[in-house]
Design a protein around this motif. Structure first.
Motif, PDB file in Angstrom:
ATOM      1  N   SER A  17     -51.921 -19.089  20.545  1.00 11.65           N
ATOM      2  CA  SER A  17     -51.617 -20.308  21.514  1.00 11.65           C
ATOM      3  C   SER A  17     -53.106 -20.569  22.269  1.00 11.65           C
ATOM      4  CB  SER A  17     -50.467 -20.013  22.331  1.00 11.65           C
ATOM      5  OG  SER A  17     -49.442 -19.662  21.729  1.00 11.65           O
ATOM      6  N   LEU A  18     -53.235 -21.915  22.594  1.00 12.91           N
ATOM      7  CA  LEU A  18     -54.180 -22.265  23.591  1.00 12.91           C
ATOM      8  C   LEU A  18     -53.713 -23.370  24.592  1.00 12.91           C
ATOM      9  CD1 LEU A  18     -57.328 -22.802  21.417  1.00 12.91           C
ATOM     10  CD2 LEU A  18     -57.145 -21.097  22.744  1.00 12.91           C
ATOM     11  N   THR A  19     -54.160 -23.433  25.726  1.00 16.63           N
ATOM     12  CA  THR A  19     -53.947 -24.452  26.361  1.00 16.63           C
ATOM     13  C   THR A  19     -55.024 -25.451  26.989  1.00 16.63           C
ATOM     14  OG1 THR A  19     -52.209 -23.398  27.447  1.00 16.63           O
ATOM     15  CG2 THR A  19     -52.702 -25.103  28.855  1.00 16.63           C
ATOM     16  N   LEU A  20     -55.261 -26.496  26.618  1.00 16.88           N
ATOM     17  CA  LEU A  20     -56.246 -27.289  27.055  1.00 16.88           C
ATOM     18  C   LEU A  20     -55.876 -27.890  28.301  1.00 16.88           C
ATOM     19  CD1 LEU A  20     -56.846 -28.935  23.660  1.00 16.88           C
ATOM     20  CD2 LEU A  20     -57.898 -26.707  24.432  1.00 16.88           C
ATOM     21  N   SER A  21     -57.044 -28.191  29.140  1.00 14.72           N
ATOM     22  CA  SER A  21     -56.997 -29.082  30.466  1.00 14.72           C
ATOM     23  C   SER A  21     -57.949 -30.320  30.407  1.00 14.72           C
ATOM     24  CB  SER A  21     -57.102 -27.972  31.608  1.00 14.72           C
ATOM     25  OG  SER A  21     -56.411 -26.950  31.578  1.00 14.72           O
ATOM     26  N   TYR A  76     -52.766 -31.604  30.784  1.00 14.79           N
ATOM     27  CA  TYR A  76     -52.860 -30.280  29.915  1.00 14.79           C
ATOM     28  C   TYR A  76     -52.140 -30.487  28.566  1.00 14.79           C
ATOM     29  CZ  TYR A  76     -53.061 -28.185  34.728  1.00 14.79           C
ATOM     30  OH  TYR A  76     -53.494 -28.062  35.987  1.00 14.79           O
ATOM     31  N   LEU A  77     -52.416 -29.572  27.520  1.00  9.67           N
ATOM     32  CA  LEU A  77     -51.766 -29.652  26.293  1.00  9.67           C
ATOM     33  C   LEU A  77     -51.531 -28.126  26.075  1.00  9.67           C
ATOM     34  CD1 LEU A  77     -50.675 -31.399  24.111  1.00  9.67           C
ATOM     35  CD2 LEU A  77     -53.223 -30.976  22.999  1.00  9.67           C
ATOM     36  N   GLN A  78     -50.499 -27.762  25.965  1.00 11.34           N
ATOM     37  CA  GLN A  78     -49.890 -26.405  25.736  1.00 11.34           C
ATOM     38  C   GLN A  78     -49.574 -26.316  24.132  1.00 11.34           C
ATOM     39  OE1 GLN A  78     -49.525 -23.385  27.462  1.00 11.34           O
ATOM     40  NE2 GLN A  78     -49.296 -22.475  25.160  1.00 11.34           N
ATOM     41  N   MET A  79     -50.596 -25.673  23.446  1.00 13.37           N
ATOM     42  CA  MET A  79     -50.416 -25.545  21.713  1.00 13.37           C
ATOM     43  C   MET A  79     -50.076 -24.236  21.475  1.00 13.37           C
ATOM     44  SD  MET A  79     -54.128 -27.699  20.962  1.00 13.37           S
ATOM     45  CE  MET A  79     -55.077 -26.242  21.626  1.00 13.37           C
ATOM     46  N   ASN A  80     -48.647 -24.282  20.913  1.00 18.99           N
ATOM     47  CA  ASN A  80     -48.389 -23.115  20.328  1.00 18.99           C
ATOM     48  C   ASN A  80     -48.144 -22.827  18.919  1.00 18.99           C
ATOM     49  OD1 ASN A  80     -47.870 -22.054  23.033  1.00 18.99           O
ATOM     50  ND2 ASN A  80     -46.048 -23.163  23.217  1.00 18.99           N
ATOM     51  N   ARG A  81     -47.983 -22.008  18.225  1.00 15.23           N
ATOM     52  CA  ARG A  81     -48.028 -21.694  16.685  1.00 15.23           C
ATOM     53  C   ARG A  81     -48.997 -22.524  16.128  1.00 15.23           C
ATOM     54  NH1 ARG A  81     -42.554 -23.256  17.884  1.00 15.23           N
ATOM     55  NH2 ARG A  81     -42.582 -24.885  16.409  1.00 15.23           N
TER      56      ARG A  81
END
Length: 123
Positions: A17-21, A76-81
């Protein structure tokens, strides 16, 4: 004029996972995340407007979540899997006026752009 600054990219293994801001310097009505992989066209990933309405590309539905902090003008963009095919430069873009916003996420529809942040997903 609105300035956009992305952060949060990096390298991660598949399944991670990553979270972009994306911090905006002023008011925006809608914001969108685009991505562009080498040799491919820029594609819309997810968009959100001031009312909180969201739209996602089919390729990320159920894995990515777009959100915003209106008080801080931050997207934000929460990116999982994450998958190797998610590897790309990710850009945020924005518009100030509602009539210019929509769900089709075409790059030519957006006036303000950030410089991009790289996301690399290894298998």
């Amino acid at each position: 004029q609105v300035q956009l600054v992305e952060s949060g990219g990096g390298s991660v293994q598949a399944g991670g996972s990553l979270t972009l801001s994306c911090a905006a310097s002023g008011y925006t009505y809608c914001m969108v995340w685009f991505r562009q992989a080498p040799g491919k066209e820029r594609e819309g990933v997810a968009t959100i407007d001031k009312e909180g309405r969201t739209s996602y590309a089919d390729s990320v539905k159920g894995r990515f979540t777009i959100s915003q902090d209106n008080a801080r003008n931050t997207l934000y963009l929460q990116m999982n899997r994450l998958k190797p095919e998610d590897t790309a430069m990710y850009y945020c873009a924005a518009e100030r006026y509602a009539y210019r916003c929509g769900t089709r996420m075409e790059p030519q529809d957006y006036t303000y752009w950030g410089q991009g942040t790289q996301v690399t997903v290894s298998s």
